[in-house]
Enzyme design. Sequence first.
Site, mmCIF file in Angstrom:
data_model
loop_
_atom_site.group_PDB
_atom_site.id
_atom_site.type_symbol
_atom_site.label_atom_id
_atom_site.label_comp_id
_atom_site.label_asym_id
_atom_site.label_seq_id
_atom_site.Cartn_x
_atom_site.Cartn_y
_atom_site.Cartn_z
ATOM 1 N N SER A 91 -10.039 -1.006 0.504
ATOM 2 C CA SER A 91 -11.168 -2.097 0.491
ATOM 3 C C SER A 91 -10.823 -3.267 -0.459
ATOM 4 C CB SER A 91 -12.554 -1.446 -0.131
ATOM 5 O OG SER A 91 -12.923 -0.319 0.452
ATOM 6 N N THR B 193 -3.529 -0.989 -7.907
ATOM 7 C CA THR B 193 -4.334 0.330 -8.070
ATOM 8 C C THR B 193 -3.553 1.204 -8.083
ATOM 9 O OG1 THR B 193 -6.133 1.483 -7.112
ATOM 10 C CG2 THR B 193 -4.672 0.503 -5.570
ATOM 11 N N ASP C 66 -8.011 8.112 -0.257
ATOM 12 C CA ASP C 66 -8.612 7.148 0.571
ATOM 13 C C ASP C 66 -8.616 7.261 1.772
ATOM 14 O OD1 ASP C 66 -9.352 5.653 -1.754
ATOM 15 O OD2 ASP C 66 -7.977 4.047 -1.283
ATOM 16 N N GLU D 139 -5.628 3.928 -7.482
ATOM 17 C CA GLU D 139 -6.732 4.521 -6.697
ATOM 18 C C GLU D 139 -7.953 5.004 -7.872
ATOM 19 O OE1 GLU D 139 -9.253 4.795 -4.698
ATOM 20 O OE2 GLU D 139 -9.830 6.985 -5.218
ATOM 21 N N THR E 215 -8.784 0.305 -10.441
ATOM 22 C CA THR E 215 -8.046 -0.769 -9.982
ATOM 23 C C THR E 215 -8.124 -2.083 -11.001
ATOM 24 O OG1 THR E 215 -8.381 0.153 -7.605
ATOM 25 C CG2 THR E 215 -7.773 -2.359 -7.538
ATOM 26 N N ARG F 64 0.654 -1.155 -0.106
ATOM 27 C CA ARG F 64 -0.021 0.055 0.107
ATOM 28 C C ARG F 64 0.910 0.975 0.165
ATOM 29 N NH1 ARG F 64 -5.117 1.274 -1.482
ATOM 30 N NH2 ARG F 64 -6.194 2.543 0.123
ATOM 31 N N GLY G 14 -13.350 0.090 -5.815
ATOM 32 C CA GLY G 14 -13.396 0.700 -4.415
ATOM 33 C C GLY G 14 -14.215 0.055 -3.414
HETATM 34 N N1 GLU Z 1 -8.392 2.823 -3.797
HETATM 35 C C1 GLU Z 1 -9.440 1.900 -3.578
HETATM 36 C C2 GLU Z 1 -9.175 0.897 -2.499
HETATM 37 O O1 GLU Z 1 -7.933 0.850 -2.102
HETATM 38 C C3 GLU Z 1 -9.433 1.064 -4.600
HETATM 39 C C4 GLU Z 1 -9.897 1.754 -5.848
HETATM 40 C C5 GLU Z 1 -10.719 0.431 -6.724
HETATM 41 O O2 GLU Z 1 -10.852 -0.274 -6.304
HETATM 42 O O3 GLU Z 1 -11.018 1.058 -7.879
HETATM 43 O O4 GLU Z 1 -9.880 0.515 -1.740
#
Ligand code: GLU
Length: 628
Positions: free
Chosen positions: A507, A458, A482, A460, A440, A140, A528
């Site tokens: 997520s 990802t 996020d 984001e 992602t 991350r 997301g």
């Molecule tokens: N930034 C989001 C996350 O880490 C992911 C975005 C996405 O899945 O499109 O949960």
Amino acid sequence: MSSRPPSVVPNSPSSPSSPAGPTRARARRRGLAALGALAVCAPLTTVAVAAGPATASTRNTPTPKQPSATGSGGAVTSVDADATAIGLDVLRQGGNAADAAVATAAALGVTEPYSSGVGGGGFLVYYDARKKRVSTIDGRETAPKTFTPTTLQKADGTALDFATVVSSGLSVGVPGTPALWEKASKKFGTWKLGRTLAPAQRLAEQGFVVDQTFHDQTAANAARFAKFPATAELFLPGGQAPEVGSVFTNPDLARTYAVLRRQGVRAVYRGDIADAVVSTASAPPTTDGSTVYPGQITKKDLRSYRALVKKPVKSRYEDLTVYGMPTPSSGGIAVAEALNLLEEYPGGPLGRLPEAQYLHRLAEASATAFADRNRYVGDRVGTPTAELVSQDFAAERACQLFDPEKAAARPIPFGTPDGDYGDCDRPAVSQEAARDDHGTTHLTVADRWGNVATYTLTIEQTGGSGITVPGYGFLLNNELTDFDFVPLTAGVPDPNLPGPGKRPRSSMSPTIMTKNGEPYLALGSPGGATIITTVLQVALGTLDRNLSLVDAIAAPRLSSRNGATSEAEPGITGTALGTELAALGHQLKANPEIGAATGIRFLGGRRTTAAAEPTRRGGGAAGVVRPE
Ligand code: GLU
């Protein structure tokens, strides 16, 4: 931007401990054979995805793809045919699941640059067949050391404008993807990274055929891409989104991969690439001379970045052991809690329930898990992971909230995961849903030895921050959006406020389920916060609702995340099913497309079915080394 051709780095020999690793010369010959006449003229890998013999791609002809493939010898599934073909080649040449996962991910950095790449982050869950052990790698992005809980707020304590922060340096976290690749390669892989990244470098040089999805994603982002000169030059040639059917090359990214192959990923954390990342994020150049929020990441932040090996979140569902990602992702915890809740709800096995009752339970379980996730889960000391995924906590929550005849009023209040359970009184305090955005991609790989990699990566938002690092061909993430900019609810502690070196809550839910210690199902999705509900629904579809994996992926999705409305795809909205759910109290909001899952179902004896989306995001590509 430079268009200097990348320097050629020879394939490195596979490590001596490589299971059936080929010699360097053999590997080279087989690699070239498998990849066709790449060195001469073909723009793409030439391996048919899944379907038996190799078929040559020609310029402007997309690599063939199919959403499901069953067979043996290993499997790869991703949203993209070229990336899947590259992963399969690695498996054919003796690489293992970790090698193929990294190679596939690097290829996605070329063909899915708006969802993944060197400038982003991600999470890998890995099953090591020899040790029969599941581990995870947390790649991350991190916040700069200067971040505090109020960094994303105005002086009056209200949130900075979200969209403005997105397309700015301020949203850019220290990238974790290169460090994850290196960690995965060293810890689980059998190839040197120099070799693993070679096919992606070639793909960036030779190009891929632009499809409708790539075109549409570019067009949707054209206004903000036009603002940043390196992004406009790369992704808006002639001021337009690349045409469907044209070949898109990225010589700068090829050069970046060549540097990573030669110098290792330290180039991103200490070398020239680090300097370029920091200077670009600190003062993003704009086409019109306007300024955007400056970024705060420093060379020191990059130097101190580490991808972290972590124990998975572990829980049980029916006769399966479920492994997911721990914090800073909320994915593993929320998936586990929701599955536990579904086991507690009365009414018999999910497989026997009418569709509306099944979806009602899915919605109640996911919304409850989101209430608890929003209150308790973040990158902080003290997330009560073990309590949140305990069956006793789920029993208490089910007793407090579940009614088979009626959806609980949203927002559902959060529970108290304190180890003291049995109180069925409905708790009082609830919070509004957290915001979420999408950009992602997910891939799943299995090899002939039984190792499994499931990896969500990802940048984001689709297109990340919109800022390309000049001369290096990759977009910087906007992952720091996020974080919650302000506490979700005044007076309630928020575990996901920014902090120095902190990783924003995610997520992403790469998941592996085992039965009697052997892999049974591996899957994941972008989307997301909807990732959590998609992973749940796909898993339940194939585990309980008697669907093949590809049909479980194709089924219309429902995503209830504790907001006033639950999102639902066509197939639910506007149908009798939607009416039944509405009668149960679910307020449905139409969403044309939720997620883009991939997964592998293990059929015993190293047979697998790999599956991807038949239609969402233009359809994914599943393949196996030896199709049946
Ligand atoms: N930034 C989001 C996350 O880490 C992911 C975005 C996405 O899945 O499109 O949960």
